[in-house]
Each structure stands twice: as C-alpha cells, then as structure tokens.
Design a protein around this motif. Structure first.
Motif, PDB file in Angstrom:
ATOM      1  N   ARG A   1       9.116  -0.131   9.841  1.00  0.00           N
ATOM      2  CA  ARG A   1       9.184  -1.567   9.688  1.00  0.00           C
ATOM      3  C   ARG A   1       8.402  -2.574  10.628  1.00  0.00           C
ATOM      4  NH1 ARG A   1      13.751  -3.067   6.336  1.00  0.00           N
ATOM      5  NH2 ARG A   1      13.801  -5.091   7.382  1.00  0.00           N
TER       6      ARG A   1
ATOM      7  N   ASN B   1       4.415  -3.134   9.110  1.00  0.00           N
ATOM      8  CA  ASN B   1       4.289  -3.873   8.185  1.00  0.00           C
ATOM      9  C   ASN B   1       4.875  -5.502   8.693  1.00  0.00           C
ATOM     10  OD1 ASN B   1       6.736  -3.474   7.385  1.00  0.00           O
ATOM     11  ND2 ASN B   1       6.345  -3.914   5.225  1.00  0.00           N
TER      12      ASN B   1
ATOM     13  N   MET C   1       8.028  -6.058   9.210  1.00  0.00           N
ATOM     14  CA  MET C   1       9.179  -6.444   8.624  1.00  0.00           C
ATOM     15  C   MET C   1      10.317  -6.886   9.536  1.00  0.00           C
ATOM     16  SD  MET C   1       8.819  -6.704   5.346  1.00  0.00           S
ATOM     17  CE  MET C   1      10.207  -7.038   4.139  1.00  0.00           C
TER      18      MET C   1
ATOM     19  N   VAL D   1       0.879 -12.508   6.008  1.00  0.00           N
ATOM     20  CA  VAL D   1       1.177 -12.078   4.469  1.00  0.00           C
ATOM     21  C   VAL D   1       0.016 -11.252   4.015  1.00  0.00           C
ATOM     22  CG1 VAL D   1       0.595 -13.526   2.177  1.00  0.00           C
ATOM     23  CG2 VAL D   1       2.504 -14.548   4.054  1.00  0.00           C
TER      24      VAL D   1
ATOM     25  N   ARG E   1       0.906  -7.734   4.547  1.00  0.00           N
ATOM     26  CA  ARG E   1       1.902  -6.954   3.748  1.00  0.00           C
ATOM     27  C   ARG E   1       1.452  -6.743   2.615  1.00  0.00           C
ATOM     28  NH1 ARG E   1       6.300 -11.024   5.784  1.00  0.00           N
ATOM     29  NH2 ARG E   1       7.096 -10.065   7.781  1.00  0.00           N
ATOM     30  N   LYS E   2       0.455  -7.279   2.064  1.00  0.00           N
ATOM     31  CA  LYS E   2      -0.387  -7.127   0.841  1.00  0.00           C
ATOM     32  C   LYS E   2      -1.199  -5.702   0.942  1.00  0.00           C
ATOM     33  CE  LYS E   2      -0.896 -11.547  -0.847  1.00  0.00           C
ATOM     34  NZ  LYS E   2      -1.673 -12.963  -0.766  1.00  0.00           N
TER      35      LYS E   2
ATOM     36  N   MET F   1       5.503  -1.777   1.126  1.00  0.00           N
ATOM     37  CA  MET F   1       6.841  -1.000   1.303  1.00  0.00           C
ATOM     38  C   MET F   1       7.728  -0.869   0.104  1.00  0.00           C
ATOM     39  SD  MET F   1       9.116  -2.118   4.436  1.00  0.00           S
ATOM     40  CE  MET F   1       9.650  -0.792   5.485  1.00  0.00           C
TER      41      MET F   1
ATOM     42  N   PHE G   1      11.724   0.537  -0.420  1.00  0.00           N
ATOM     43  CA  PHE G   1      12.723   0.594   0.345  1.00  0.00           C
ATOM     44  C   PHE G   1      13.898   1.569  -0.166  1.00  0.00           C
ATOM     45  CE2 PHE G   1      11.021  -3.738   0.567  1.00  0.00           C
ATOM     46  CZ  PHE G   1      11.351  -3.787   1.598  1.00  0.00           C
TER      47      PHE G   1
ATOM     48  N   LYS H   1      17.067   1.528  -0.772  1.00  0.00           N
ATOM     49  CA  LYS H   1      17.772   1.215  -2.114  1.00  0.00           C
ATOM     50  C   LYS H   1      16.918   0.381  -2.746  1.00  0.00           C
ATOM     51  CE  LYS H   1      21.775  -1.578  -2.928  1.00  0.00           C
ATOM     52  NZ  LYS H   1      22.093  -2.841  -2.579  1.00  0.00           N
TER      53      LYS H   1
ATOM     54  N   ASN I   1      15.162  -2.040  -5.263  1.00  0.00           N
ATOM     55  CA  ASN I   1      15.721  -3.515  -5.111  1.00  0.00           C
ATOM     56  C   ASN I   1      14.942  -4.097  -6.223  1.00  0.00           C
ATOM     57  OD1 ASN I   1      13.276  -3.047  -3.772  1.00  0.00           O
ATOM     58  ND2 ASN I   1      14.054  -4.120  -2.108  1.00  0.00           N
ATOM     59  N   PRO I   2      15.043  -4.058  -7.316  1.00  0.00           N
ATOM     60  CA  PRO I   2      14.528  -4.734  -8.397  1.00  0.00           C
ATOM     61  C   PRO I   2      14.831  -6.237  -8.589  1.00  0.00           C
ATOM     62  CG  PRO I   2      16.218  -3.538  -9.484  1.00  0.00           C
ATOM     63  CD  PRO I   2      16.280  -2.942  -8.258  1.00  0.00           C
TER      64      PRO I   2
ATOM     65  N   TYR J   1       5.128  -9.545 -10.209  1.00  0.00           N
ATOM     66  CA  TYR J   1       5.496 -10.506  -9.102  1.00  0.00           C
ATOM     67  C   TYR J   1       4.503 -10.676  -8.224  1.00  0.00           C
ATOM     68  CZ  TYR J   1       8.179 -12.749  -5.698  1.00  0.00           C
ATOM     69  OH  TYR J   1       8.965 -13.766  -4.790  1.00  0.00           O
TER      70      TYR J   1
ATOM     71  N   ARG K   1       5.543  -1.609  -8.554  1.00  0.00           N
ATOM     72  CA  ARG K   1       5.460  -3.177  -8.124  1.00  0.00           C
ATOM     73  C   ARG K   1       4.732  -3.066  -6.867  1.00  0.00           C
ATOM     74  NH1 ARG K   1      11.442  -5.864  -7.233  1.00  0.00           N
ATOM     75  NH2 ARG K   1      11.079  -4.591  -5.297  1.00  0.00           N
ATOM     76  N   THR K   2       4.863  -2.222  -6.103  1.00  0.00           N
ATOM     77  CA  THR K   2       4.138  -2.309  -4.787  1.00  0.00           C
ATOM     78  C   THR K   2       2.702  -1.766  -5.200  1.00  0.00           C
ATOM     79  OG1 THR K   2       6.168  -1.532  -3.483  1.00  0.00           O
ATOM     80  CG2 THR K   2       4.035  -1.136  -2.633  1.00  0.00           C
TER      81      THR K   2
ATOM     82  N   VAL L   1       0.122  -4.654  -6.125  1.00  0.00           N
ATOM     83  CA  VAL L   1      -0.718  -5.578  -5.231  1.00  0.00           C
ATOM     84  C   VAL L   1      -1.771  -4.766  -4.617  1.00  0.00           C
ATOM     85  CG1 VAL L   1      -0.083  -7.023  -3.170  1.00  0.00           C
ATOM     86  CG2 VAL L   1       1.680  -6.565  -4.669  1.00  0.00           C
TER      87      VAL L   1
ATOM     88  N   GLU M   1      17.949  -7.729   0.502  1.00  0.00           N
ATOM     89  CA  GLU M   1      17.036  -6.593  -0.004  1.00  0.00           C
ATOM     90  C   GLU M   1      16.002  -7.309  -0.922  1.00  0.00           C
ATOM     91  OE1 GLU M   1      20.387  -5.986  -0.443  1.00  0.00           O
ATOM     92  OE2 GLU M   1      20.522  -4.466   1.006  1.00  0.00           O
ATOM     93  N   LEU M   2      16.560  -8.387  -1.861  1.00  0.00           N
ATOM     94  CA  LEU M   2      15.520  -8.974  -2.664  1.00  0.00           C
ATOM     95  C   LEU M   2      14.463  -9.750  -1.735  1.00  0.00           C
ATOM     96  CD1 LEU M   2      17.745 -10.118  -5.610  1.00  0.00           C
ATOM     97  CD2 LEU M   2      16.397  -7.870  -5.392  1.00  0.00           C
TER      98      LEU M   2
ATOM     99  N   LEU N   1       9.122 -10.400   0.251  1.00  0.00           N
ATOM    100  CA  LEU N   1       8.105 -10.744   1.298  1.00  0.00           C
ATOM    101  C   LEU N   1       7.089  -9.240   1.709  1.00  0.00           C
ATOM    102  CD1 LEU N   1      10.865 -11.954   4.099  1.00  0.00           C
ATOM    103  CD2 LEU N   1       8.861 -13.203   2.915  1.00  0.00           C
ATOM    104  N   ALA N   2       7.765  -8.152   1.193  1.00  0.00           N
ATOM    105  CA  ALA N   2       6.797  -6.969   1.437  1.00  0.00           C
ATOM    106  C   ALA N   2       5.697  -6.974   0.400  1.00  0.00           C
ATOM    107  CB  ALA N   2       7.740  -5.613   1.144  1.00  0.00           C
ATOM    108  N   LEU N   3       5.919  -7.827  -0.615  1.00  0.00           N
ATOM    109  CA  LEU N   3       4.579  -7.816  -1.652  1.00  0.00           C
ATOM    110  C   LEU N   3       3.733  -8.864  -1.253  1.00  0.00           C
ATOM    111  CD1 LEU N   3       7.135  -7.418  -4.943  1.00  0.00           C
ATOM    112  CD2 LEU N   3       5.319  -5.703  -4.024  1.00  0.00           C
ATOM    113  N   GLY N   4       4.127  -9.351  -0.147  1.00  0.00           N
ATOM    114  CA  GLY N   4       2.841 -10.254   0.295  1.00  0.00           C
ATOM    115  C   GLY N   4       3.365 -11.951  -0.099  1.00  0.00           C
TER     116      GLY N   4
END
Lengths: 252, 300
Positions: A49, A52, A54, A82, A85-86, A90, A92, A94, A96-97, A108, A161-162, A165, B179-180, B185-188
């Motif tokens: 972590r 990036n 976190m 920002v 992180r693009k 990452m 995770f 669990k 996390n949708p 998103y 989703r990751t 980006v 987590e959400l 944040l992890a997506l920028g």
C-alpha cells in the motif's frame, strides 16, 4: 533481467510509534509478477500500500525513505497522488464492487477521467471485461447490479475496473484469498495473461500460489525484507534459513 | 428457594406484559377518542374548504396548505445545510479538531433546546434582526420583513429539525464501507469525487429518512411558529414568502383555547387532530418504506 519499474530505498514506515516496515530496499522489474509472502502482520500488505500511497488515508502514518516509480519519487511534494493511482492500480483482498451496474462499475474510472461518450465508454468497458476474462459471462447483463455476481466474478470485474483506467502497474492484495479453488485458478490464469502488458505485484498467503504465478518473490518477516530473488530459487534453494523454514511450513 | 425464584420471574414477566399492554392501551384509547370525536366532521369538504362562520364550521384547507408549504421551505433550508454539515463532520474534520467537537456539541445542544426557545430565537433573530435589517437597508425602514411570515417560521423550524437531518445523514455516511472509498481512490478519484459518486449515493436512504423525519417533526411542532409566522385566520392562502400562514398544529391550539365557543368547535378540533396524525404517521411510514427499499436495493 527486465528494466526496473519500481524501486524502494530504505523505506521505513511507522504506525504511530510502532515500526511496521524497517528500511526496505528492493527493485521490482517491469512486466513481471513479483510476489510478497510472509506471515500475517509481517508488513507485506503495508508495503504494497505504500506503492500507490493508500497508506495516506490512515492517520498517524509516518514514512521515510523513497519509492521510485519510473525513477520518480512518488512521495515528492510535487507528485499528484491522483495521477499516481491512475498509473498504479490496485485490486483488494475483498472484492469491492460499487452498488452500481456492472457497466457503471467498469466505467467509473474512465468517467472520472472525463470520458463520457457512450460509444467510447462501451468500448472501454468491453475491452476491460475481455482482458479480465469475464466478458462472456456478463455481456448480456451489463446493466444488472454488480452485487449479483458471484465472489469470483466480482473480483474479476474489479480487475476489469482497474484495467479500465489503463494503469501500468497493478497491485494485488491477496486477490484470491476469499475465493474457491476454481475462481482462484481463473484469477491466476488471468495474472499470467496480464503480465504481458502490466507490472504486477501480488501479496499472497498462499505459498503454492506465489510459486505458481510469480517470477520473483520477496519474503517479509516482522517488517523486514528477509530475502528477495527469483521465485524458483526462493522456493528451492533459499539463502536464508528463515525463508526456508517459512516455505517448508515450519512456522507462520 | 427455587420456588421463590420462579415466583420472582413470574412477577417480572407479568410486569413487563403489563407495561406493554399499557402502552398499547394508551395508543388505542387516544386513537379511538380522536376518531370518534372527529369522524362526523372529517370529509372531503373538510379537507378542501376554508373555515367559515367565525371558524365554527367549514374546513381546514388553508391550515393543511400552510403546513405543507412551511415544511417544504423548511426542508429546502435544512436538508442541504444538514447534509453538508454531516459530510464535513464525517469526511473532512478530524475527530479531535476543536471545530468538529464544537459543531458536535452545538448539534447535541440544539437537539435538546425546548422548542419554544426556537420560537423566541426566531422572533429575535429572524424577525427583529434580519428582517429589521432588511427593511432598513432596502425599504428605508418601511415595515415589510420585520414581521412574522412563512419564511421566518420555516427557517426557525429548519433550525429545530437540523439536528435530526445531521444525525441521520452522519449515520448513513458511516455505513458506507471503507473498501468502497478505497476502491474509488485507487481508481484515481479525488476525495471530492469519491464523496460525490460513492459516499453521497450510498447515503441516499439516510438523507431521505432524515428529511422525512425532519418534515414529520416540523409538521407537528407549534411552539417555534407561534411568534414567527402562524396566523389565527386568513381569508387567502399565502402567495409570497412575506405572507403569514395557517398551520394544523396551531389551528388545534387556537381552536381549543381562543375559540368563542370551544365546545361547538370540538368536532373540528378532533378532525384536525386526525388530519395531523394521519399526516405525520403517513410521513413516518413513508420514511420506513423508503429506507427498507433502499436497503434491500443496496443489499442486492
């Protein structure tokens, strides 16, 4: 040996007054899979972590030393976290949708980057879901809630989703620890495919998984990096006695 | 010994059962008395007509209209303000900061202040200070805003219901999983994007519930509007923010204390009470339904 993508130099991290990482220095090569292993609380997730930033979200964290991504220190004041992180995505432990449709979950990231054209978004969503090996399973129900997917599907959707980006590095924090063996196999197959285009760093509790998917392995213990090298070597002829004991299951 | 224990247990069960019965009985008696007293008067006409014959006959339409308009203006003021405060408290302020602690203390205190004090505050602050200031600044001292009206009454009521909104929204925001936020944040996403796209939508049910609870509270309170805008009788409906208005709770109060013939207006009082109860009950029910529906949707 491929070019170095991430370098850490004397990276030390404190939670309050407790030292969680002690002067970690290692080089992570581009477009390979690097695995972090070690017993619970050894600092491997914390270390992941830091890559990036976190850990910025947690109060009372103090970090010294350097993390260089493409030779730039990401803890430099001028770095835009920002943008970082693009570039450094990452996944995770669990899944996390978001409580949104599958389409909106994957869209998103592109949306916050200002992409709003319907056809462009559709293309990104399809490409990302295909790359994550889940397109065939969800193509007919993109507008359904992502919460309706199985755990393994959710996790692959989160990977999609990751990918949407377009990161260069993907950090995975025990991505399969909550999944059944079949879903785990799919994730591992996916990792194998993804490393052609992405630099992957994965934290795992599962020794066999590290041996199967990674090119390099780092063994952490009590906040220290004990040994780092080719996965084959770490798992067959480790230099340190400690590493050997952990891998052969004598502790941890 | 064991027999004695059984006996004590039995007495305790009996007492709890009695308390429960008592509460149910109170509600049933209350409703029965109101329904019996009001049912002869309660009709479509009662809901849609103006009072007539010196308020001895006719309907209560202006009071219903005035109450609805007041809670609407009140919500427009209280909900956004309360939501923003809740977001600040949960997302931006650190738990230990003096500012956050002061706000929390203020919100808690606000929730315990007797409602008549809000009425007096509204009179002093909105009418005398703000209204008087506006008259002096824009109308050369001519009396327009420095008197009771629906705007000042609604804003006074908004202050009273603000803690309800803040607490509901805060609770809802806290239920949005870490987590959400991390995923976003992890997506920028920036912190603000995460709040706007993940945290606020995830708190919708809380915001909705807070709004409805505030409306239901506001619809039933009388004291804050006594001096700030409620009128005994008006021949016309309020058409601007500077007008006074009639109100259901206030209507019951004046009918039972100021009426020329209290006994003769008793059926109107009962029927008005029925309307007010139906309104607040209906609102609370809606809050429960919306909350459970959104929860089910979130769980899907």
């Amino acid at each position: 040996m491929k070019a170095t993508k991430i370098t850490t130099r004397d990276l030390t991290l404190f939670y309050g007054s407790k030292m969680a990482l002690n002067s970690i220095s290692l080089d992570i090569p581009e477009k390979e899979v690097t695995a972090f292993i070690g017993p619970s609380g050894c600092g491997k997730s914390t270390f992941l972590r830091t890559l990036n930033r976190m850990n910025d979200l947690i109060p009372n964290v103090k970090i010294t030393g350097e993390v260089l991504v493409d030779s730039l220190n990401i803890y430099d004041k001028q770095i835009d976290v920002v943008n970082l992180r693009k570039k450094v995505g990452m996944v995770f432990q669990k899944s996390n949708p978001f409580a949104k449709s599958i389409f909106e979950n994957v869209a998103y990231g592109p949306r916050i980057n200002g992409i709003n054209g319907r056809s462009q978004l559709q293309e990104i969503v399809e490409t990302s879901l295909r790359k994550a090996f889940i397109w065939e399973e969800v193509k007919d129900r993109l507008q359904d809630s992502a919460m309706g997917l199985s755990g393994g599907q959710q996790q692959r959707m989160c990977i999609a989703r990751t990918l949407a980006v377009e990161p260069e590095i993907i950090l995975m924090d025990e991505p399969a620890s909550a999944l059944d063996p079949v879903s785990t196999a799919k994730i591992e197959e996916l990792i194998f495919e993804l490393k052609k285009n992405y630099t992957i760093v994965i934290v795992t509790h599962n020794m066999q998984q590290a041996a199967r998917v990674s090119d390099l392995t780092a063994f952490f213990y009590l906040g220290e990096l004990i040994e780092f090298g080719k996965t084959r070597k770490i798992f067959t002829t480790p230099d340190k006695k400690h590493t050997e004991e952990y891998i052969t299951g004598r502790f941890g | 010994m064991s027999r004695q224990k059984t006996l004590t247990g039995g007495i305790f069960i009996g007492l709890t059962a009695l308390s429960v019965l008592l509460i149910i009985a109170v509600i049933i008696i209350l409703l029965t008395v109101i329904i019996i007293g009001g049912k002869g008067t309660f009709s479509w006409e009662f809901l849609t007509a103006f009072p007539s014959d010196g308020m001895m006959k006719g309907g209560i339409f202006p009071a219903i209209y005035g109450t609805a308009l007041m809670v609407l203006i009140m919500s427009v003021a209280a909900v956004p303000f309360g939501t923003v405060t809740a977001i600040y408290l949960t997302e931006y302020a650190s738990e230990k900061s003096i500012l956050a602690q002061t706000i929390r203390f203020a919100v808690r205190t606000l929730a315990t202040v007797p409602s008549i004090i809000f009425g007096l505050f509204g009179l002093g602050f909105f009418i005398k200070f703000v209204g008087g200031g506006m008259d002096n600044a824009f109308l050369g001292g001519q009396l327009k805003w420095a008197q009771p009206n629906i705007l000042w009454a609604s804003l006074t009521m908004a202050l009273l219901t603000l803690p309800v909104v803040i607490v509901s929204v805060e609770e809802a925001i806290r239920t949005v999983p870490r987590e959400l936020r991390e995923a976003s944040l992890a997506l920028g996403a920036t912190k603000w994007e995460t709040i706007r796209r993940i945290v606020i939508p995830g708190s919708r049910s809380g915001i909705m519930t807070g709004t409805i609870l505030a409306v239901s509270r506001g619809a039933g309170e009388v004291a804050p509007i006594l001096f700030t805008g409620a009128a005994y009788y008006l021949a016309t409906l309020p058409t601007s923010l500077g007008d006074q208005f009639m109100n259901l709770g206030y209507h019951i109060y004046i009918m039972s204390t100021q009426s020329a013939n209290v006994d003769q207006t008793l059926p109107i009082q009962f029927a008005t009470t029925m309307v007010l109860l139906l309104l607040t009950f209906g609102l609370n029910l809606t809050a429960v339904i919306i909350r459970s529906r959104l929860r089910r949707k979130a769980a899907k």
